[in-house]
Design a protein around this motif. Sequence first.
Motif, short mmCIF file in Angstrom:
data_model
loop_
_atom_site.label_atom_id
_atom_site.label_comp_id
_atom_site.label_asym_id
_atom_site.label_seq_id
_atom_site.Cartn_x
_atom_site.Cartn_y
_atom_site.Cartn_z
N MET A 59 0.94 -1.30 0.08
CA MET A 59 0.04 0.13 0.14
C MET A 59 0.75 1.21 -0.03
O MET A 59 0.33 2.28 0.08
N GLY A 60 2.12 1.08 -0.10
CA GLY A 60 3.14 2.25 -0.09
C GLY A 60 2.76 3.14 -1.24
O GLY A 60 2.33 2.79 -2.15
N GLU A 61 3.53 4.29 -1.18
CA GLU A 61 3.56 5.47 -2.22
C GLU A 61 4.22 4.93 -3.47
O GLU A 61 5.06 3.93 -3.40
N ASN A 62 3.92 5.72 -4.53
CA ASN A 62 4.84 5.00 -5.59
C ASN A 62 6.31 5.06 -5.36
O ASN A 62 6.64 6.09 -4.66
N ASP A 63 6.81 4.08 -5.84
CA ASP A 63 8.32 3.86 -5.52
C ASP A 63 9.04 5.20 -6.21
O ASP A 63 9.40 5.14 -7.53
N ARG A 64 9.67 6.19 -5.53
CA ARG A 64 10.67 7.23 -6.21
C ARG A 64 11.99 7.06 -5.61
O ARG A 64 12.90 8.06 -5.82
N SER A 65 12.30 5.83 -5.01
CA SER A 65 13.74 5.73 -4.73
C SER A 65 15.03 6.11 -5.50
O SER A 65 16.04 6.43 -5.24
N ALA A 66 14.63 5.83 -6.96
CA ALA A 66 15.53 6.07 -8.02
C ALA A 66 16.14 7.61 -8.08
O ALA A 66 17.36 7.77 -8.19
N THR A 67 15.33 8.40 -7.30
CA THR A 67 15.66 9.73 -7.31
C THR A 67 15.84 10.33 -5.91
O THR A 67 16.65 11.36 -5.72
N GLY A 68 15.10 9.55 -4.81
CA GLY A 68 15.39 9.90 -3.59
C GLY A 68 14.56 11.48 -3.42
O GLY A 68 13.89 11.84 -4.46
N PHE A 69 14.98 12.27 -2.25
CA PHE A 69 14.23 13.31 -2.13
C PHE A 69 14.68 14.48 -3.44
O PHE A 69 15.93 14.49 -4.12
N GLY A 121 13.17 6.81 -13.73
CA GLY A 121 13.52 5.61 -12.84
C GLY A 121 12.39 5.49 -11.91
O GLY A 121 12.41 4.12 -11.10
N TRP A 122 11.25 6.20 -11.75
CA TRP A 122 10.18 6.00 -10.70
C TRP A 122 9.42 4.58 -11.36
O TRP A 122 9.39 4.48 -12.44
N GLU A 123 8.75 4.22 -10.17
CA GLU A 123 7.89 2.96 -10.49
C GLU A 123 6.78 3.66 -11.53
O GLU A 123 6.35 4.98 -11.38
N ARG A 124 6.44 2.85 -12.61
CA ARG A 124 5.37 3.31 -13.40
C ARG A 124 3.97 3.57 -12.98
O ARG A 124 3.90 2.66 -11.81
N ALA A 125 3.35 4.64 -13.28
CA ALA A 125 2.02 4.92 -12.60
C ALA A 125 1.11 3.74 -12.69
O ALA A 125 0.47 3.23 -11.77
N ILE A 126 1.11 3.13 -13.89
CA ILE A 126 0.33 1.95 -14.25
C ILE A 126 0.47 0.85 -13.15
O ILE A 126 -0.35 0.17 -12.95
N ASP A 127 1.85 0.53 -13.04
CA ASP A 127 1.97 -0.29 -12.04
C ASP A 127 1.71 -0.17 -10.64
O ASP A 127 1.23 -1.09 -9.84
N ALA A 128 1.97 1.08 -10.24
CA ALA A 128 1.63 1.47 -8.80
C ALA A 128 0.17 1.49 -8.69
O ALA A 128 -0.50 1.15 -7.64
N GLN A 129 -0.78 1.77 -9.73
CA GLN A 129 -2.17 1.57 -9.64
C GLN A 129 -2.50 0.01 -9.49
O GLN A 129 -3.33 0.04 -8.71
N ARG A 130 -1.93 -0.67 -10.37
CA ARG A 130 -2.30 -2.17 -10.01
C ARG A 130 -2.05 -2.66 -8.77
O ARG A 130 -2.90 -3.43 -8.06
N ARG A 131 -0.72 -2.36 -8.33
CA ARG A 131 -0.41 -2.79 -6.98
C ARG A 131 -1.47 -2.20 -5.95
O ARG A 131 -1.81 -3.06 -4.84
N ILE A 132 -1.71 -1.00 -5.94
CA ILE A 132 -2.65 -0.23 -4.65
C ILE A 132 -4.01 -1.12 -5.08
O ILE A 132 -4.59 -1.33 -3.97
#
Length: 201
Positions: free
Chosen positions: A74-84, A107-118
Amino acid sequence: MRALYISHPQVRIDPEVPVPQWGLSEVGRARAEAFAARGLVPADAMIFASDEHKAVELAEMIARGAAVTVDAQMGENDRSATGFLPPDQFEETANRFFATPMESVDGWERAIDAQRRIIEAVAGAMARVQPGQTAVFCGHGGVGTLLKCYLGGWSIARSEDQSRLANPGGGNGYAFDLMARKLYCDWTPMEDLTAALIQGA
């Protein structure tokens, strides 16, 4: 079955700390505590949260001592590729994230993948909720918007984000029915949420 999705309110921004570990700011905590104190969520509600610290903080306040189910999916879209990212750069990147859902932005998680995950995470959680029981999901503005777009039958768009429709600092929610694919309201500041909206008339 009716449920509430609510995003965490304002956080303490610290570039030296990974974003998932950020906690609520004084303003965010005060808003969350005020919402919890109103007692809008039934004592027997099932409370779910992302595993990010700010979402768990919100969930624990709402739960008022009851158990909270934490799910990393349920976490936020993965933005670890850029960090802050500084605010202006973050906004520009987030705009591209929503505008090109089939692509990875920097490098962020794709929106379509984050949507499917949530969607899958919420569906799995709802399968554990008993008929007539309220479910509350404490999460984030990005994936919350992706879930809302699915529920509304809309294309993924930044125009549906909480920052465009409610309190830009977060702490907004909407009531929904996943199985019926129905929204009972749009993003609404937590101060304006009511028992009738959360639990139904």
